[in-house]
Design an enzyme around this catalytic site. Structure first.
Site, short mmCIF file in Angstrom:
data_model
loop_
_atom_site.label_atom_id
_atom_site.label_comp_id
_atom_site.label_asym_id
_atom_site.label_seq_id
_atom_site.Cartn_x
_atom_site.Cartn_y
_atom_site.Cartn_z
N ARG A 54 23.84 -39.58 56.62
CA ARG A 54 22.58 -38.88 56.86
C ARG A 54 21.60 -39.12 55.73
O ARG A 54 22.00 -39.32 54.58
CB ARG A 54 22.82 -37.38 56.98
N ASP A 56 18.00 -37.15 54.16
CA ASP A 56 17.29 -35.88 54.24
C ASP A 56 15.84 -36.06 54.67
O ASP A 56 15.32 -37.18 54.70
CB ASP A 56 17.31 -35.19 52.87
N ARG A 202 19.47 -37.87 44.07
CA ARG A 202 18.27 -37.18 43.61
C ARG A 202 18.55 -36.30 42.39
O ARG A 202 17.71 -36.19 41.48
CB ARG A 202 17.68 -36.37 44.75
#
Length: 249
Positions: A54, A56, A202
């Site tokens: 996935r 975001d 991140r």
């Protein structure tokens, strides 16, 4: 008549700016939803696509990989051309191939490569505002490289993932982290590893920027790893600077 199904593996690039991430959601527009709707229009059948992982909301992809099964007889090399007619121009499927039925886009991944883009200059660049994190303070890239060395290898990355992470095993292996300086203040951080946790790239980026500004010493990253505590690490860097660059099998 018995239908014959094929498994198709595709590579897709997308600009994540206007999407609530990759994975289908009940109340928001996502990349997966639009690709599945495109397949339904092309093949006249409903199917589920399975991706390497996935991304975001706001995160981009250059080389996301997904697979699906279809009974449609369209030649495999024509699938990208068919997708172009059904998808918006910020999602492009640019490669398709038929793969064995035991292939899985997620479980067969050997390596993922993410690139995080910084714009390190006094003023933002209006043309990169959707694709980079503007950091107006001077960055010591050598200090950031020294700090990044502590992250390379196999570690428990509990400190570097969101508290919303739903997996119990937080051990991952980072193969390499490189920092490249380019013109006009652009800095690329490239992360290679066997897998990444929710927000992991991140948070690593936000932590390395703390080192780059001089607020933290490089060896603090070692202590953060050992703490296994999200609150010990730096901030989560903004989504728009992150791109899923490549997936290797």
């Amino acid at each position: 008549m018995v239908k014959t199904y094929r498994k198709i593996k595709c590579k897709v690039s997308y600009d994540g700016t206007d999407y609530a991430g990759y994975q289908v959601q009940s109340n928001a527009l996502t990349v997966q939803q639009l690709i599945e709707e495109a397949i339904e229009q092309i093949a006249k059948e409903r199917t589920t696509i399975y991706a390497s992982g996935r991304t975001d909301a706001g995160v981009h992809a250059r080389g996301q990989v997904f697979h699906f099964r279809t009974a449609c007889s369209i030649p495999v090399h024509k699938w990208p051309y068919a997708f172009v007619t059904k998808l918006p121009n910020d999602i492009v499927v640019w490669e398709a191939e038929e793969v064995p039925d035991d292939f899985h886009a997620r479980f067969d991944v050997k390596e993922k490569i993410y690139r995080y883009s910084l714009m390190n200059r006094p003023f933002p660049d209006v043309f990169h505002r959707k694709y980079a994190w503007h950091v107006p303070y001077d960055l010591n890239l050598e200090a950031m490289r020294s700090a990044a060395n502590y992250l390379i290898g196999e570690h428990d990355f509990t400190s570097f993932c969101s508290i919303k992470t739903d997996v119990e095993d937080k051990v991952r292996e980072i193969y390499d982290i490189s920092l490249e300086e380019h013109d006009e203040g652009r800095v690329w951080l490239t992360f290679r590893g066997n897998g990444f946790l929710y927000n992991m790239v991140r948070i690593m980026t936000g932590t390395l920027v703390k080192v780059g500004t001089g607020e933290w010493e490089p060896d603090r990253v070692r202590d953060i790893l050992e703490a296994c505590d999200r609150t010990a690490a730096g901030p989560t860097a903004p989504a728009q600077g992150l791109t899923l660059w490549e997936v290797k099998y």
